[in-house]
Design an enzyme around this catalytic site. Structure first.
Site, short mmCIF file in Angstrom:
data_model
loop_
_atom_site.label_atom_id
_atom_site.label_comp_id
_atom_site.label_asym_id
_atom_site.label_seq_id
_atom_site.Cartn_x
_atom_site.Cartn_y
_atom_site.Cartn_z
N ARG A 171 9.22 -4.43 4.38
CA ARG A 171 9.06 -5.45 3.79
C ARG A 171 9.32 -6.72 4.62
O ARG A 171 9.82 -6.59 5.87
CB ARG A 171 10.15 -5.83 2.55
N LYS A 215 -0.78 -11.72 -8.29
CA LYS A 215 -0.67 -10.07 -8.19
C LYS A 215 0.90 -10.07 -8.40
O LYS A 215 1.46 -8.95 -8.52
CB LYS A 215 -1.14 -9.42 -6.88
N ASP A 216 1.78 -11.10 -8.28
CA ASP A 216 3.19 -11.13 -8.60
C ASP A 216 3.43 -11.27 -9.86
O ASP A 216 4.52 -11.12 -10.33
CB ASP A 216 3.77 -12.02 -7.74
N ARG A 258 6.81 -8.85 9.31
CA ARG A 258 5.95 -7.40 9.44
C ARG A 258 5.25 -7.39 10.94
O ARG A 258 5.19 -6.29 11.34
CB ARG A 258 5.04 -7.27 8.33
N ARG A 315 0.45 1.16 -4.07
CA ARG A 315 -0.92 1.14 -4.33
C ARG A 315 -1.59 1.81 -2.85
O ARG A 315 -2.25 2.67 -2.81
CB ARG A 315 -1.28 -0.21 -4.63
N ARG A 316 -1.19 0.98 -1.72
CA ARG A 316 -1.68 1.19 -0.46
C ARG A 316 -1.02 2.67 -0.03
O ARG A 316 -1.99 3.59 0.48
CB ARG A 316 -1.11 0.20 0.48
N CYS A 367 5.63 -2.26 -10.30
CA CYS A 367 5.71 -1.73 -8.96
C CYS A 367 6.11 -0.41 -8.63
O CYS A 367 6.01 0.30 -7.72
CB CYS A 367 6.87 -2.43 -8.07
#
Length: 414
Positions: free
Chosen positions: A255, A188-189, A261, A236-237, A348
């Site tokens: 981040r 996904k990166d 986190r 997205r979230r 992004c």
């Protein structure tokens, strides 16, 4: 004990992590059996500390060098005195001593900042060792942790510092320059384009693609009181949360690695956060999960849960090694999703989600979504077709074209 965030490590075979004063780390290819992701036991404590000690390594010439990401490089070195270090993790409580390591007349300081990236590199290494006896030999594989832009700059949202490629550019450069032989990426990166002189012929079997909800005060997003803050660095979230629960607030520069986190959550910086379940599973940290969001409630990122491994396009030996690890069902699903992303020219800065899966009849089911950053508009689509490369790429592209047409100009600017 959380082994992946230790400053130094001793292996059953005597190998060590090596690092430069600027923070570089490499794992000289010894068995390191205790560093396998599945050996990281969980802990029900919200925060504690873990560590292991280092020993001297003997010089070996690696047959294969694996590149992965982190905030430390192997380019610099300096003499470092022994000193005590505490490294946050979710394992049992321990002190860790930083000790001198001599390698080829140099003294290195160890440090690892990306436990998940390292876990993925170890997974790749273990599969290579299991499939190819010559790579199971002591010293055959070296893991090199490379500092990436995304790991260095944590004070700004990803969208503000360049979008895609933030976690891959420096690793790709090392691959092209011959500093490493293969590059391990979270798919996904990976941008929808690959750098010249590189190929990505391998996807490991995909992990669970869903997102995990983690909170100390609620069992789900729906139970959070109005005004509660959810931490996530993902647009997205953020957009899907605000679309379904407009009374919530989102801290969109939440981040750091998984441990960071969770620490912020424990300190009350936010009331909840969402993390990829795949990463938590690879780190054996699923005991922290409050609940798991369904695909319908939170459509995952394109290629979420998939690991991709790249090599140089002219390196037939490495391509052969990687071909032996490829999981074709995962590769096809990722290709479908990335075709969707490419058509949308996603980055992004654009809230995009996409997921391709195989149904009980062996067909491909694709679901795609685009959203405005504030979540006020969400557009969804789906496709069904045969589970073959050409058909799946066509489905992804067609779904992307449909949503582009429906969104119209300025959609992502709201």
């Amino acid at each position: 004990m959380e082994t992946l965030v230790s400053s130094q490590c001793i292996t059953h075979g005597g190998g060590v992590l090596k690092s430069g004063g600027g923070g570089a780390v490499s794992v000289l290819g010894f068995p390191l059996q205790h560093l396998k992701p599945h050996t990281l036991p969980g802990s029900k404590k919200k925060q504690s500390f873990g560590a292991i000690k280092a020993s001297l390594a003997k010089t070996e010439v690696a047959l294969l060098r694996i590149g992965t990401r982190g905030r430390h490089n192997t380019n610099e070195y300096e003499q470092i005195p022994t000193y005590p270090v505490i490294v946050p993790s979710l394992g049992s409580s321990h002190w860790m001593n930083s000790t001198k390591i001599r390698f080829k007349e140099r003294v290195f300081r160890c440090g690892v900042d990306s436990p998940l990236a390292l876990a993925q590199a170890h997974e790749t290494r273990n599969k290579l060792m299991a499939s190819h006896p010559e790579l199971a030999e002591e010293g055959a594989i070296e893991i090199v942790v490379i500092k990436t832009t995304g790991d260095k700059i944590l004070s700004q949202p990803l969208a503000d510092i360049g979008g895609k490629g933030l976690f891959t550019k420096e690793i790709d450069e090392a691959l092209i320059n011959g500093d490493i032989d293969i590059a391990v990426h979270s798919m996904k990166d990976v941008p929808t384009y690959l750098p010249e002189k590189t190929i990505l012929p391998c996807n490991l079997k995909r992990e669970d693609v869903r997102d995990a909800f983690i909170s100390l005060s609620a069992s789900s997003l729906a139970e959070l009181p109005a005004g509660s803050v959810v931490g996530t660095a993902s647009l997205r979230r953020k957009s899907q949360i605000l679309h379904r629960y407009p009374s919530l607030k989102v801290e969109d520069n939440f981040r750091g690695n998984v441990q960071t986190r969770l620490r912020k959550l424990n300190e009350g910086v936010v009331q909840a956060t969402l993390l990829a379940l795949a990463g938590l599973r690879r780190l054996s940290m699923t005991e922290n999960v409050t609940s798991t969001l369904s695909i319908d409630e939170m459509l995952p990122a394109v290629a979420q849960g998939a690991i991709g491994i790249a090599c140089r396009s002219d390196d037939e030996k490495m391509a052969s090694y990687l071909a032996s690890l490829n999981h074709e069902e995962t590769r096809l699903a990722v290709s479908c999703e990335r075709a969707f992303l490419l058509t949308l020219d996603g980055s992004c800065r654009t809230p995009i989600a996409g997921y391709a899966s195989k149904d009980e009849d062996g067909n491909c089911i694709f679901k795609g979504l685009v959203a405005s950053p504030d979540g006020t508009r969400v557009l969804e689509t789906s496709r069904k077709g045969s589970y073959h490369f050409e058909d799946m790429v066509s489905m992804g592209k067609d779904a992307g074209k449909e949503l582009l047409s429906r969104a119209g100009p300025g959609f992502f600017d709201s």
